[in-house]
Design an enzyme around this catalytic site. Structure first.
Site, PDB file in Angstrom:
ATOM      1  N   GLU A 192      45.167  43.932  46.545  1.00  0.00           N
ATOM      2  CA  GLU A 192      44.730  42.625  47.047  1.00  0.00           C
ATOM      3  C   GLU A 192      45.936  41.813  47.504  1.00  0.00           C
ATOM      4  O   GLU A 192      45.860  40.599  47.632  1.00  0.00           O
ATOM      5  CB  GLU A 192      43.927  41.867  45.997  1.00  0.00           C
ATOM      6  N   LYS A 214      40.120  40.014  23.690  1.00  0.00           N
ATOM      7  CA  LYS A 214      38.845  39.297  23.760  1.00  0.00           C
ATOM      8  C   LYS A 214      37.706  40.244  24.132  1.00  0.00           C
ATOM      9  O   LYS A 214      36.602  40.164  23.571  1.00  0.00           O
ATOM     10  CB  LYS A 214      38.942  38.171  24.783  1.00  0.00           C
ATOM     11  N   SER A 247      37.448  40.299  40.263  1.00  0.00           N
ATOM     12  CA  SER A 247      36.816  39.001  40.474  1.00  0.00           C
ATOM     13  C   SER A 247      36.014  38.983  41.756  1.00  0.00           C
ATOM     14  O   SER A 247      36.320  39.665  42.730  1.00  0.00           O
ATOM     15  CB  SER A 247      37.890  37.907  40.515  1.00  0.00           C
ATOM     16  N   CYS A 283      40.773  43.148  41.643  1.00  0.00           N
ATOM     17  CA  CYS A 283      41.424  44.099  40.732  1.00  0.00           C
ATOM     18  C   CYS A 283      40.616  45.380  40.525  1.00  0.00           C
ATOM     19  O   CYS A 283      41.075  46.292  39.838  1.00  0.00           O
ATOM     20  CB  CYS A 283      41.666  43.432  39.379  1.00  0.00           C
ATOM     21  N   HIS A 337      40.791  46.308  32.034  1.00  0.00           N
ATOM     22  CA  HIS A 337      41.655  45.625  33.001  1.00  0.00           C
ATOM     23  C   HIS A 337      42.355  44.493  32.263  1.00  0.00           C
ATOM     24  O   HIS A 337      41.721  43.697  31.556  1.00  0.00           O
ATOM     25  CB  HIS A 337      40.821  45.075  34.158  1.00  0.00           C
ATOM     26  N   ASN A 342      50.784  41.160  35.088  1.00  0.00           N
ATOM     27  CA  ASN A 342      49.554  41.506  35.805  1.00  0.00           C
ATOM     28  C   ASN A 342      49.894  42.251  37.095  1.00  0.00           C
ATOM     29  O   ASN A 342      50.659  41.752  37.920  1.00  0.00           O
ATOM     30  CB  ASN A 342      48.791  40.216  36.132  1.00  0.00           C
TER      31      ASN A 342
END
Length: 390
Positions: free
Chosen positions: A79, A242, A302, A111, A233, A269
């Protein structure tokens, strides 16, 4: 017939920032970065590295014997593209001397793009068992100096050879994908940094992971206990924690996620490559993983697309991940002071097509950006006595 990842190559730029020092420079508690976000270091890409040069350097890290005349497809997922028309895959194939009798193209979906490329490559090999495919995830995550997302920046590329009888990971035919049009992340044409709603994007990510893994269990009658490791990811490593917590409180899977997060903690990232950097990290840092272990992989891009699938570790996988080269690459990096990082961040090749030239990069990288002329970027190859076009 097993089909999957036969070899992995990795590259990250020669420069990095220590995030404890960055936190202090920004007036933040270092624990906010190292614990709250889960990052220790952040790779910084100079103007002499872009997605094409990084992709070529990742390919250069692969065993040359895996890139022979059987290669039939080259895919670059990114991206952070440098051209709105021409595929980066074409330039990467030329720079690295790949067989020109290939299908070469790029994939873009935030991603998630590398996962789309990986599964497309698997299907290609299934239809052509004597062929191989090359999938490269290459990205530079930039959010701006002193921005809310600054600590989640990074840069790097992961290259994967896909073949029958793979020597790293046999991909299972069990992928479950989900797509929903949501406004969590944008980078409109002409903008150098994205527009992102961080809290919304995190909530969407967690919603996708629970929804998709749940659907996978319905379709394939599996449970969390069937997996030796779960990978995610990782836009930042706390995100993986999380995600895992949303699925299970397994101590065993938590320990393996820690191993799978080590390289991301040092690099940051890398968008399309983050999931596959996590796979590489797990195989490098967890010596209890064994042939036959099943690994679950969750990919998220996203906008948004999510997908969950699995793979089985092949016998002798540790011999085909280039661990020594990964350790050396990271050990040789140069730490930047905060002023030097800020200067490098701002000294990028400008938008448009104006001529530009950069001196050779002082690093071990084989491929670097030389500049731009006649509207196009040109690249240096340190193994050749003359630069491209001279």
């Amino acid at each position: 017939m097993d089909i999957g990842i036969d070899a992995i190559g990795f590259y990250t730029p020669h420069y990095y920032v220590d995030l404890v020092k960055l936190a202090k420079a920004r007036g933040d508690d270092p624990d906010k970065y190292t614990i709250g976000i889960g990052q220790d270091q952040m790779a910084v890409a100079p103007a002499t590295q872009d997605i094409i040069s990084m992709a070529a350097n990742a390919v250069d890290a692969l065993p040359s014997a895996r890139l022979d005349g059987r290669l039939g497809m080259v895919i670059v997922a990114s991206e952070s593209g440098v051209d709105e028309s021409k595929a980066a895959a074409i330039t990467v194939a030329r720079l690295t001397g790949l067989n020109p009798w290939v299908r070469a193209f790029d994939i873009k979906e935030a991603c998630y793009g590398a996962t789309a490329g990986l599964l497309m490559a698997r299907d290609y090999v299934a239809a052509h068992p004597t062929k191989t495919a090359l999938v490269i995830a290459s990205d530079i995550a930039r959010y701006g100096l002193a921005s809310g997302g600054e600590v989640t920046q990074g840069a790097g590329a992961v290259a994967m050879v896909i073949s029958a009888q793979p020597r790293v990971l046999a991909l299972q035919d069990d992928a479950v994908a989900y797509t929903e049009d949501i406004p969590d992340f944008f980078r409109p044409t002409g903008m150098t940094v994205p527009v992102v709603d961080g809290h919304y994007s995190t909530a969407a990510y967690l919603d996708f992971v629970t929804k998709i893994v749940g659907q996978h269990q319905v379709q394939y009658h599996d449970t969390i206990t069937d997996y030796a490791a779960l990978l995610f990811h990782l836009p930042f490593t706390k995100m993986g924690k999380k995600a895992l917590a949303a699925l299970t409180d397994s101590v065993r899977l938590g320990q393996r996620l820690t191993a799978a997060s080590q390289l991301s903690r040092q690099v940051g990232n890398i968008y399309t490559g983050s999931l596959y950097l996590s796979l590489l990290s797990l195989l490098c840092h967890d010596k209890t993983m064994q042939a036959g272990d099943r690994i679950g992989l969750f990919s998220y891009g996203s906008g948004a697309v999510g997908e969950f699938f699995s793979g089985i570790l092949a016998p002798g996988f540790a011999d085909h991940i280039g661990q020594a080269a990964v350790i050396q690459l990271l050990a040789e990096r140069e730490e930047l002071t905060i002023p030097a990082y800020e200067q490098m961040f701002n000294a990028q090749i400008p938008l448009g097509d104006a001529p530009a030239a950069f001196p050779p990069e002082n690093s071990p990288a084989r491929f670097t950006v030389g500049g731009r002329r006649d509207h196009a970027r040109w690249y240096r190859d340190t193994t050749k006595s003359m630069t491209e076009g001279d």
